[in-house]
Design a protein around this motif. Structure first.
Motif, PDB file in Angstrom:
ATOM      1  N   ALA A   1      16.011   2.965   3.955  1.00 23.60           N
ATOM      2  CA  ALA A   1      16.028   3.879   2.803  1.00 23.60           C
ATOM      3  C   ALA A   1      14.642   4.028   2.213  1.00 23.60           C
ATOM      4  O   ALA A   1      13.816   3.111   2.267  1.00 23.60           O
ATOM      5  CB  ALA A   1      16.992   3.341   1.747  1.00 23.60           C
ATOM      6  N   TRP A   2      14.364   5.197   1.684  1.00 26.56           N
ATOM      7  CA  TRP A   2      13.122   5.439   0.945  1.00 26.56           C
ATOM      8  C   TRP A   2      13.360   6.591  -0.016  1.00 26.56           C
ATOM      9  O   TRP A   2      13.951   7.598   0.368  1.00 26.56           O
ATOM     10  CB  TRP A   2      11.979   5.794   1.912  1.00 26.56           C
ATOM     11  CG  TRP A   2      10.645   5.854   1.220  1.00 26.56           C
ATOM     12  CD1 TRP A   2      10.054   6.930   0.622  1.00 26.56           C
ATOM     13  CD2 TRP A   2       9.734   4.761   1.064  1.00 26.56           C
ATOM     14  NE1 TRP A   2       8.857   6.596   0.109  1.00 26.56           N
ATOM     15  CE2 TRP A   2       8.631   5.261   0.352  1.00 26.56           C
ATOM     16  CE3 TRP A   2       9.762   3.418   1.434  1.00 26.56           C
ATOM     17  CZ2 TRP A   2       7.541   4.452   0.014  1.00 26.56           C
ATOM     18  CZ3 TRP A   2       8.681   2.622   1.103  1.00 26.56           C
ATOM     19  CH2 TRP A   2       7.594   3.134   0.402  1.00 26.56           C
ATOM     20  N   PRO A   3      12.941   6.492  -1.261  1.00 25.68           N
ATOM     21  CA  PRO A   3      12.250   5.334  -1.846  1.00 25.68           C
ATOM     22  C   PRO A   3      13.209   4.162  -2.086  1.00 25.68           C
ATOM     23  O   PRO A   3      14.426   4.368  -2.104  1.00 25.68           O
ATOM     24  CB  PRO A   3      11.704   5.880  -3.161  1.00 25.68           C
ATOM     25  CG  PRO A   3      12.666   6.962  -3.527  1.00 25.68           C
ATOM     26  CD  PRO A   3      13.098   7.583  -2.233  1.00 25.68           C
ATOM     27  N   ILE A   4      12.656   2.968  -2.258  1.00 29.88           N
ATOM     28  CA  ILE A   4      13.492   1.788  -2.436  1.00 29.88           C
ATOM     29  C   ILE A   4      13.383   1.253  -3.862  1.00 29.88           C
ATOM     30  O   ILE A   4      13.799   0.148  -4.146  1.00 29.88           O
ATOM     31  CB  ILE A   4      13.096   0.681  -1.441  1.00 29.88           C
ATOM     32  CG1 ILE A   4      11.597   0.355  -1.550  1.00 29.88           C
ATOM     33  CG2 ILE A   4      13.453   1.083  -0.048  1.00 29.88           C
ATOM     34  CD1 ILE A   4      11.168  -0.783  -0.640  1.00 29.88           C
ATOM     35  N   MET A   5      12.781   2.029  -4.757  1.00 26.67           N
ATOM     36  CA  MET A   5      12.594   1.598  -6.149  1.00 26.67           C
ATOM     37  C   MET A   5      13.780   2.040  -7.003  1.00 26.67           C
ATOM     38  O   MET A   5      14.368   3.053  -6.758  1.00 26.67           O
ATOM     39  CB  MET A   5      11.309   2.180  -6.694  1.00 26.67           C
ATOM     40  CG  MET A   5      10.089   1.774  -5.876  1.00 26.67           C
ATOM     41  SD  MET A   5       9.821   0.006  -5.890  1.00 26.67           S
ATOM     42  CE  MET A   5       9.391  -0.206  -7.588  1.00 26.67           C
TER      43      MET A   5
ATOM     44  N   ILE B   1       0.837  -1.208   0.000  1.00 26.25           N
ATOM     45  CA  ILE B   1       0.000   0.000   0.000  1.00 26.25           C
ATOM     46  C   ILE B   1       0.869   1.253   0.000  1.00 26.25           C
ATOM     47  O   ILE B   1       0.618   2.212  -0.736  1.00 26.25           O
ATOM     48  CB  ILE B   1      -0.935  -0.011   1.225  1.00 26.25           C
ATOM     49  CG1 ILE B   1      -1.969  -1.126   1.087  1.00 26.25           C
ATOM     50  CG2 ILE B   1      -1.625   1.343   1.400  1.00 26.25           C
ATOM     51  CD1 ILE B   1      -2.785  -1.376   2.346  1.00 26.25           C
ATOM     52  N   ALA B   2       1.915   1.244   0.832  1.00 27.51           N
ATOM     53  CA  ALA B   2       2.797   2.412   0.920  1.00 27.51           C
ATOM     54  C   ALA B   2       3.468   2.697  -0.415  1.00 27.51           C
ATOM     55  O   ALA B   2       3.593   3.862  -0.826  1.00 27.51           O
ATOM     56  CB  ALA B   2       3.845   2.183   2.002  1.00 27.51           C
ATOM     57  N   LEU B   3       3.895   1.655  -1.106  1.00 26.09           N
ATOM     58  CA  LEU B   3       4.520   1.841  -2.422  1.00 26.09           C
ATOM     59  C   LEU B   3       3.503   2.352  -3.441  1.00 26.09           C
ATOM     60  O   LEU B   3       3.800   3.239  -4.248  1.00 26.09           O
ATOM     61  CB  LEU B   3       5.123   0.520  -2.901  1.00 26.09           C
ATOM     62  CG  LEU B   3       6.367   0.020  -2.152  1.00 26.09           C
ATOM     63  CD1 LEU B   3       6.699  -1.407  -2.569  1.00 26.09           C
ATOM     64  CD2 LEU B   3       7.552   0.947  -2.402  1.00 26.09           C
ATOM     65  N   HIS B   4       2.294   1.789  -3.396  1.00 27.81           N
ATOM     66  CA  HIS B   4       1.265   2.143  -4.375  1.00 27.81           C
ATOM     67  C   HIS B   4       0.788   3.578  -4.191  1.00 27.81           C
ATOM     68  O   HIS B   4       0.481   4.269  -5.173  1.00 27.81           O
ATOM     69  CB  HIS B   4       0.085   1.175  -4.236  1.00 27.81           C
ATOM     70  CG  HIS B   4      -0.931   1.307  -5.326  1.00 27.81           C
ATOM     71  ND1 HIS B   4      -0.656   1.053  -6.651  1.00 27.81           N
ATOM     72  CD2 HIS B   4      -2.244   1.695  -5.289  1.00 27.81           C
ATOM     73  CE1 HIS B   4      -1.740   1.270  -7.379  1.00 27.81           C
ATOM     74  NE2 HIS B   4      -2.711   1.660  -6.582  1.00 27.81           N
ATOM     75  N   HIS B   5       0.728   4.030  -2.940  1.00 24.46           N
ATOM     76  CA  HIS B   5       0.209   5.373  -2.656  1.00 24.46           C
ATOM     77  C   HIS B   5       1.323   6.349  -2.265  1.00 24.46           C
ATOM     78  O   HIS B   5       1.026   7.496  -1.915  1.00 24.46           O
ATOM     79  CB  HIS B   5      -0.839   5.305  -1.542  1.00 24.46           C
ATOM     80  CG  HIS B   5      -2.059   4.514  -1.905  1.00 24.46           C
ATOM     81  ND1 HIS B   5      -3.118   5.050  -2.600  1.00 24.46           N
ATOM     82  CD2 HIS B   5      -2.382   3.215  -1.695  1.00 24.46           C
ATOM     83  CE1 HIS B   5      -4.050   4.124  -2.787  1.00 24.46           C
ATOM     84  NE2 HIS B   5      -3.625   3.007  -2.247  1.00 24.46           N
TER      85      HIS B   5
ATOM     86  N   VAL C   1       0.493 -10.969  -2.005  1.00 24.93           N
ATOM     87  CA  VAL C   1       0.665  -9.692  -2.699  1.00 24.93           C
ATOM     88  C   VAL C   1       2.056  -9.683  -3.330  1.00 24.93           C
ATOM     89  O   VAL C   1       2.972 -10.336  -2.835  1.00 24.93           O
ATOM     90  CB  VAL C   1       0.512  -8.473  -1.757  1.00 24.93           C
ATOM     91  CG1 VAL C   1      -0.895  -8.382  -1.217  1.00 24.93           C
ATOM     92  CG2 VAL C   1       1.523  -8.528  -0.617  1.00 24.93           C
ATOM     93  N   GLU C   2       2.190  -8.952  -4.396  1.00 28.47           N
ATOM     94  CA  GLU C   2       3.468  -8.869  -5.092  1.00 28.47           C
ATOM     95  C   GLU C   2       3.991  -7.444  -5.028  1.00 28.47           C
ATOM     96  O   GLU C   2       3.273  -6.496  -5.354  1.00 28.47           O
ATOM     97  CB  GLU C   2       3.315  -9.298  -6.553  1.00 28.47           C
ATOM     98  CG  GLU C   2       3.014 -10.782  -6.733  1.00 28.47           C
ATOM     99  CD  GLU C   2       3.041 -11.199  -8.194  1.00 28.47           C
ATOM    100  OE1 GLU C   2       3.447 -10.369  -9.029  1.00 28.47           O
ATOM    101  OE2 GLU C   2       2.654 -12.334  -8.486  1.00 28.47           O
ATOM    102  N   ILE C   3       5.233  -7.322  -4.610  1.00 24.78           N
ATOM    103  CA  ILE C   3       5.887  -6.017  -4.608  1.00 24.78           C
ATOM    104  C   ILE C   3       6.988  -6.038  -5.669  1.00 24.78           C
ATOM    105  O   ILE C   3       7.418  -7.110  -6.100  1.00 24.78           O
ATOM    106  CB  ILE C   3       6.479  -5.681  -3.222  1.00 24.78           C
ATOM    107  CG1 ILE C   3       7.522  -6.736  -2.809  1.00 24.78           C
ATOM    108  CG2 ILE C   3       5.375  -5.579  -2.184  1.00 24.78           C
ATOM    109  CD1 ILE C   3       8.258  -6.379  -1.526  1.00 24.78           C
ATOM    110  N   PRO C   4       7.446  -4.882  -6.123  1.00 25.07           N
ATOM    111  CA  PRO C   4       8.489  -4.849  -7.159  1.00 25.07           C
ATOM    112  C   PRO C   4       9.744  -5.612  -6.736  1.00 25.07           C
ATOM    113  O   PRO C   4      10.064  -5.704  -5.547  1.00 25.07           O
ATOM    114  CB  PRO C   4       8.765  -3.350  -7.318  1.00 25.07           C
ATOM    115  CG  PRO C   4       7.496  -2.682  -6.886  1.00 25.07           C
ATOM    116  CD  PRO C   4       6.961  -3.532  -5.777  1.00 25.07           C
ATOM    117  N   ALA C   5      10.455  -6.136  -7.717  1.00 25.97           N
ATOM    118  CA  ALA C   5      11.642  -6.961  -7.453  1.00 25.97           C
ATOM    119  C   ALA C   5      12.692  -6.204  -6.640  1.00 25.97           C
ATOM    120  O   ALA C   5      13.312  -6.765  -5.730  1.00 25.97           O
ATOM    121  CB  ALA C   5      12.233  -7.445  -8.768  1.00 25.97           C
ATOM    122  N   LYS C   6      12.893  -4.920  -6.945  1.00 20.52           N
ATOM    123  CA  LYS C   6      13.898  -4.148  -6.219  1.00 20.52           C
ATOM    124  C   LYS C   6      13.547  -4.019  -4.742  1.00 20.52           C
ATOM    125  O   LYS C   6      14.434  -4.073  -3.880  1.00 20.52           O
ATOM    126  CB  LYS C   6      14.054  -2.757  -6.851  1.00 20.52           C
ATOM    127  CG  LYS C   6      14.798  -2.762  -8.177  1.00 20.52           C
ATOM    128  CD  LYS C   6      15.056  -1.345  -8.658  1.00 20.52           C
ATOM    129  CE  LYS C   6      15.846  -1.339  -9.961  1.00 20.52           C
ATOM    130  NZ  LYS C   6      16.102   0.040 -10.440  1.00 20.52           N
TER     131      LYS C   6
END
Length: 302
Positions: A298-302, A141-145, A171-176
């Motif tokens: 760290a943030w963002p982590i993408m 949710i945090a990544l999506h919003h 749920v699936e989160i990005p690979a990174k």
């Protein structure tokens, strides 16, 4: 055919009618919808016509299911206090909040996770807290919003939680993001393994009346049963921390219930677990790990 109406939001509960994707009608206040949502405010400002939606004869049909629509409306209902966010519907409720431009629901979710973050070290039942029981969902949710504070709290939990909270989540989160979390967990495990190595190399206290000859890991009068017990204790520490690399797990296994005296040598097995200075070392480690667990990721982590 009689139309099905929500028990929670029945006829006369409000003057605007919504219809869920599974054909359940919800009656809600037009004024509240306009107040909390730019989407509905703009909709209500349009000139009315025969095509105007929101009446019993022509309800506004939405794509959300009845469960999601109910949860969404409960979060903005001025007549009752909003409930907490349940695991089964929280993702869809927050997506509806984004879709219908209701930022107050996002803000309320952030406040709820903040409260749970503050309770994380004192909560008796983690299943009551979304952050502790479903940290991967919270991170999703945090990544999506793009909610930075919530994302950081979720990462902190994912770095130290039981591996089953990651493996069993649907749920699936990005690979990174996944790689970053695994890197944090490996770092925590390696940190605890340093403690285990120190314990393995520390000489346990001698049994009363034992000889003073040199020894490596065990006093020379230690029987094979006691030596095996200590090795199994260290192995249990290692395996437990592989699954759940946090201080609570380490302290629980480290301070496990004392065993009965050895049947072979009549010695005190519990004395074999700890070396000299164990109390001060344990306290130092507790401070060290808690500082590590509270450090901001760290943030963002993408």
């Amino acid at each position: 055919m009689k139309k099905q109406v929500s028990d929670r939001f029945p006829v006369d509960y409000g003057d605007f009618v919504l219809k869920s994707s599974d054909d359940l009608l919800f009656y809600f206040s037009r004024a509240i919808l306009a107040y909390v949502s730019d989407f509905f405010r703009c909709m209500f400002e349009l000139p009315s016509s025969d095509e105007t939606q929101g009446t019993a004869q022509k309800p506004l049909i939405v794509t959300e299911t009845a469960d999601v629509l109910k949860g969404f409306l409960e979060q903005i209902d001025a007549k009752t206090l909003p409930p907490g966010f349940g695991h089964d519907s929280v993702v869809d409720i927050l997506e509806a909040a984004r879709k219908y431009q209701v930022p107050v629901i996002i803000t309320r979710f952030e406040a709820e996770i903040h409260r749970e973050h503050q309770l994380r070290n004192v909560a008796s039942r983690s299943s009551d807290l979304l952050l502790l029981s479903h940290p991967l969902v919270v991170l999703y949710i945090a990544l999506h919003h793009d909610i930075e504070s919530v994302g950081k709290w979720a990462i902190q939990e994912l770095a130290r939680c039981s591996s089953r909270f990651i493996e069993e989540e649907n749920v699936e989160i990005p690979a990174k993001a996944s790689q970053y979390i695994q890197k944090l967990r490996r770092g925590r495990i390696q940190h605890f393994q340093k403690y285990i190595d120190i314990l393995a190399k520390t000489r346990p206290p001698r049994q009363a009346g034992s000889s003073q000859g040199p020894f490596m890991r065990f006093p020379e009068d230690t029987c094979i049963d006691c030596a095996t017990y200590r090795s199994e204790w260290l192995l249990q520490l290692d395996r437990s921390l592989e699954r759940e690399p946090n201080w609570k797990t380490f302290a629980r296994v480290y301070s496990a219930e004392n065993p009965a005296p050895c049947v072979t040598c009549k010695g005190d097995k519990s004395r074999l677990r700890f070396g000299s200075g164990s109390v001060s070392r344990f306290s130092e480690w507790a401070i060290e790990v808690r500082r590590l667990e509270d450090s901001g990721p760290a943030w963002p982590i993408m």
